[in-house]
Design an enzyme around this catalytic site. Structure first.
Site, PDB file in Angstrom:
ATOM      1  N   ASP A  98       0.866  -1.173   0.000  1.00  0.00           N
ATOM      2  CA  ASP A  98       0.000   0.000   0.000  1.00  0.00           C
ATOM      3  C   ASP A  98       0.905   1.226   0.000  1.00  0.00           C
ATOM      4  O   ASP A  98       1.812   1.332   0.829  1.00  0.00           O
ATOM      5  CB  ASP A  98      -0.862  -0.037   1.272  1.00  0.00           C
ATOM      6  N   ASP A 198      -2.915   4.854  -2.119  1.00  0.00           N
ATOM      7  CA  ASP A 198      -3.870   5.367  -1.149  1.00  0.00           C
ATOM      8  C   ASP A 198      -4.186   6.852  -1.341  1.00  0.00           C
ATOM      9  O   ASP A 198      -3.258   7.660  -1.503  1.00  0.00           O
ATOM     10  CB  ASP A 198      -3.249   5.169   0.249  1.00  0.00           C
ATOM     11  N   GLU A 255      -6.597   4.542  -5.554  1.00  0.00           N
ATOM     12  CA  GLU A 255      -7.806   4.839  -4.796  1.00  0.00           C
ATOM     13  C   GLU A 255      -8.215   6.251  -5.193  1.00  0.00           C
ATOM     14  O   GLU A 255      -7.703   7.231  -4.657  1.00  0.00           O
ATOM     15  CB  GLU A 255      -7.559   4.765  -3.286  1.00  0.00           C
ATOM     16  N   HIS A 327     -11.476  -2.687   3.205  1.00  0.00           N
ATOM     17  CA  HIS A 327     -11.291  -2.423   4.646  1.00  0.00           C
ATOM     18  C   HIS A 327     -11.918  -1.105   5.095  1.00  0.00           C
ATOM     19  O   HIS A 327     -11.861  -0.784   6.276  1.00  0.00           O
ATOM     20  CB  HIS A 327      -9.797  -2.424   4.966  1.00  0.00           C
ATOM     21  N   ASP A 328     -12.444  -0.324   4.164  1.00  0.00           N
ATOM     22  CA  ASP A 328     -13.082   0.957   4.510  1.00  0.00           C
ATOM     23  C   ASP A 328     -14.600   0.893   4.399  1.00  0.00           C
ATOM     24  O   ASP A 328     -15.276   1.911   4.586  1.00  0.00           O
ATOM     25  CB  ASP A 328     -12.610   2.062   3.554  1.00  0.00           C
TER      26      ASP A 328
HETATM   27  C1  GLC Z   1      -7.601   5.488   2.450  1.00  0.00           C
HETATM   28  C2  GLC Z   1      -7.529   4.188   3.221  1.00  0.00           C
HETATM   29  C3  GLC Z   1      -8.135   4.396   4.565  1.00  0.00           C
HETATM   30  C4  GLC Z   1      -7.342   5.447   5.280  1.00  0.00           C
HETATM   31  C5  GLC Z   1      -7.189   6.721   4.455  1.00  0.00           C
HETATM   32  C6  GLC Z   1      -6.088   7.578   4.976  1.00  0.00           C
HETATM   33  O1  GLC Z   1      -8.896   5.886   2.197  1.00  0.00           O
HETATM   34  O2  GLC Z   1      -8.132   3.167   2.482  1.00  0.00           O
HETATM   35  O3  GLC Z   1      -8.205   3.221   5.322  1.00  0.00           O
HETATM   36  O4  GLC Z   1      -7.970   5.764   6.495  1.00  0.00           O
HETATM   37  O5  GLC Z   1      -6.884   6.464   3.111  1.00  0.00           O
HETATM   38  O6  GLC Z   1      -4.844   7.039   4.676  1.00  0.00           O
END
Ligand code: GLC
Ligand code: CA
Length: 555
Positions: A98, A198, A255, A327-328
């Site tokens: 990640d 991310d 993302e 995971h979110d």
């Molecule tokens: C992304 C991750 C999340 C995290 C955020 C800040 O959205 O998937 O879990 O809290 O970034 O890094």
């Protein structure tokens, strides 16, 4: 379209903290992943994305990195990591780390040095502003409250669009970018397959800092108001790709929320910044500026429209990464199915849709077992920082504690973070110690051990469809074939063709508990997958049962 090594792959996301614990400390670890590689290989996985395992105080579960070159001892050692890469490689599996570079941790050395000398070199690694003039702008951090926090021991404020323990890195500073590229290449040299990237869209801010329209009683404005206006993230992303990923033919999945349709080509076209990016259209559907408590639930028709619109927008451009959860997010089966209709059949229907759509499927750990949302009896059982913020936000809006808990329970990120359910042994076989987060009590009936040898299990269905994606007779069509909606107007039917020059597949999913008749476009067909023992026919009409999903090859 130029073929790439990742187009025909199936990816799997591991949330290491909750995957498998080998030393009884209640926290999943890298050795646990190594031990389960055969399980993943049996499922048919080619790419493994690991949520962060770098050194971290875990304020946001590892998305707050204190050292990009170290593995957190809670997860293991660098030797473990090297072994994981090697062992995965032996099974034809590539590892993605990640990449969390919008921000680091406030415990990173750079931030410590910035505190010690805000006007020096490291002060420029962050966004620091004089505190005397008040807040530089009214942006609300993703996890609640203003984006600005005093820089301890100084007369400055620093910017954090996420938690205050996640200070934003200043991408306008070329030295920061060089540090990031150096780190990426260091990892790629170890033999990684690539990265999941991310929160990347946040690296470009609108400068100089200024306010946006207030959208909640807290007097602040959501970050996406700023992001809508920000221009030029592509310049950074282009540079990053050329300096790093492109040189290794690495796979990247971004993302990216709020990508505008006209930006798709730039992001994931043939020469795009990323290999692919997640399609979040179903997970974002119904979102409200007010917060989770005000979200609108998604119906099967909405689900269909989100998926079909996204697919239509992308198929001449590139590939989306398809998900039902991560995971979110809450567990997909709990979110996309009505509560009383969650069962193995409906779970398999959702699986068929994501695995048969055009794109690169990303399965989240436990999805292949049909893992479901957990239950919270009190807010004290919730760990996730964004859930705690949303709970407070709901209370502030006048909801009762019970109502606020209900809203949070539905969307909490902890739903997906409960430990992986390996068996019906205590703690789901995840740990011999005390798990860091409560195991979902339904592990007694939903677990890997019981599903692995049951040909009717959700696991087996996923395995079967993944195998179908790879079957040389169908692969070309499933990977590269066009996706065309069929009978789009027919309510609660999600039907689509996958068409290549040599072949047409038809996927039918009856997205409701009641049976439904569907007119078939051909007389002759072969059934490639079916979540019922049979398909009832009346002439040219298929009589689908509740939540029946079939994959047909038209002849
Ligand atoms: C992304 C991750 C999340 C995290 C955020 C800040 O959205 O998937 O879990 O809290 O970034 O890094
Ligand atoms: Ca452990």
């Amino acid at each position: 379209m130029q073929k790439k090594w990742w187009h025909d792959k199936v990816a799997y996301q591991i949330y290491p903290k909750s995957f498998y614990d080998t030393n009884g400390d209640g926290i999943g670890d890298i050795r646990g992943i190594i031990q389960k590689l055969d399980y993943l290989a049996e499922l048919g996985i080619d790419i493994l994305w690991l949520s962060p395992i770098y050194l971290s105080p875990l304020a946001d579960q590892g998305y707050d990195i204190a050292d990009y070159y170290q593995i957190d001892p809670k997860f293991g050692t660098m030797e473990d990591m090297d072994e994981l890469i090697e062992q995965a490689q032996k099974r034809g599996i590539k590892i993605l780390m990640d990449l969390v570079v919008n921000h680091c941790s406030d415990e990173h050395e750079w931030f410590r040095k910035a505190m010690a000398d805000p006007n020096g070199k490291y002060g420029k690694y962050f966004y620091l502003e004089d505190a005397s003039k008040g807040l530089p702008c009214n942006w609300r951090s993703y996890f609640g409250g203003p984006c600005w926090e005093p820089l301890p021991g100084t007369d400055k404020l620093y910017l954090h669009v996420f938690h205050k323990k996640q200070p934003d890195l200043n991408w306008e500073n070329p030295e920061v970018r060089e540090e990031v590229y150096k780190n990426i290449n260091w990892w790629l040299d170890k033999g990684l397959g690539g990265f999941r990237i991310d929160a990347i869209i946040n690296i470009k801010k609108t400068l100089p800092f200024h306010d946006y329209p207030i959208d909640r009683p807290d007097g602040l404005s959501a970050i996406h108001n700023m992001l809508k206006e920000a221009q030029g993230v592509g310049t950074f992303l282009h540079e990053m790709k050329n300096r790093t990923f492109a040189q290794y033919d690495a796979f990247t999945v971004g993302e990216v929320f709020n990508a505008k349709p006209e930006e798709l080509e730039e992001f994931i076209g043939e020469n795009g910044h990323f290999s692919t990016m997640f399609d979040f259209s179903t997970t974002c559907f119904g979102g409200s500026d007010k917060g989770w408590y005000d979200r609108k639930p998604i119906t099967p028709e909405d689900y269909k429209n989100c998926c079909f619109d996204a697919q239509e927008a992308i198929q001449d451009i590139g590939f989306y990464a398809n998900i039902i959860e991560n995971h979110d997010e809450p567990r997909g089966v709990s979110y996309y199915l009505a509560n009383e209709e969650i069962n193995d059949t409906s779970k398999k229907m959702l699986g068929a849709i994501t695995l048969m759509m055009r794109g690169i499927p990303f399965i989240y750990q436990g999805q292949e077992l049909g893992m479901e949302n957990t239950r919270f009896s009190s807010i004290d059982e919730v760990d996730d920082i964004s859930s705690l913020d949303e709970y407070q936000n709901a209370l502030n809006a006048g909801l009762s504690e019970a109502e606020a808990l209900k809203a949070v329970s539905m969307y909490s990120r902890d739903n997906a973070r409960t430990p992986m359910q390996w068996s019906d042994a205590p703690c789901a076989g995840f740990t011999t110690g005390t798990p860091w987060l409560q195991v979902n009590p339904n592990y007694v009936s939903i677990n890997a051990a019981s599903q692995l040898h049951d040909r009717d299990s959700v696991f087996f269905w996923y395995k079967q469809l993944i195998a179908l994606r790879k079957n040389p007779d169908y692969k070309e069509t499933i990977v590269y074939g066009r996706m065309l909606p069929y009978l789009r107007e027919q309510k609660n039917l999600m039907a689509f063709f996958r068409k290549s020059e040599q072949q047409t597949l038809l996927i039918l999913a009856n997205y409701q508990k009641e049976p439904q008749d569907v007119c078939l476009p051909a007389d002759q067909f072969r059934i490639l997958a079916n979540n019922y023992p049979q398909l009832n026919l009346n002439g040219n009409v298929a009589q689908l049962q509740g939540y029946q999903a079939v994959v047909l090859e038209l002849l």
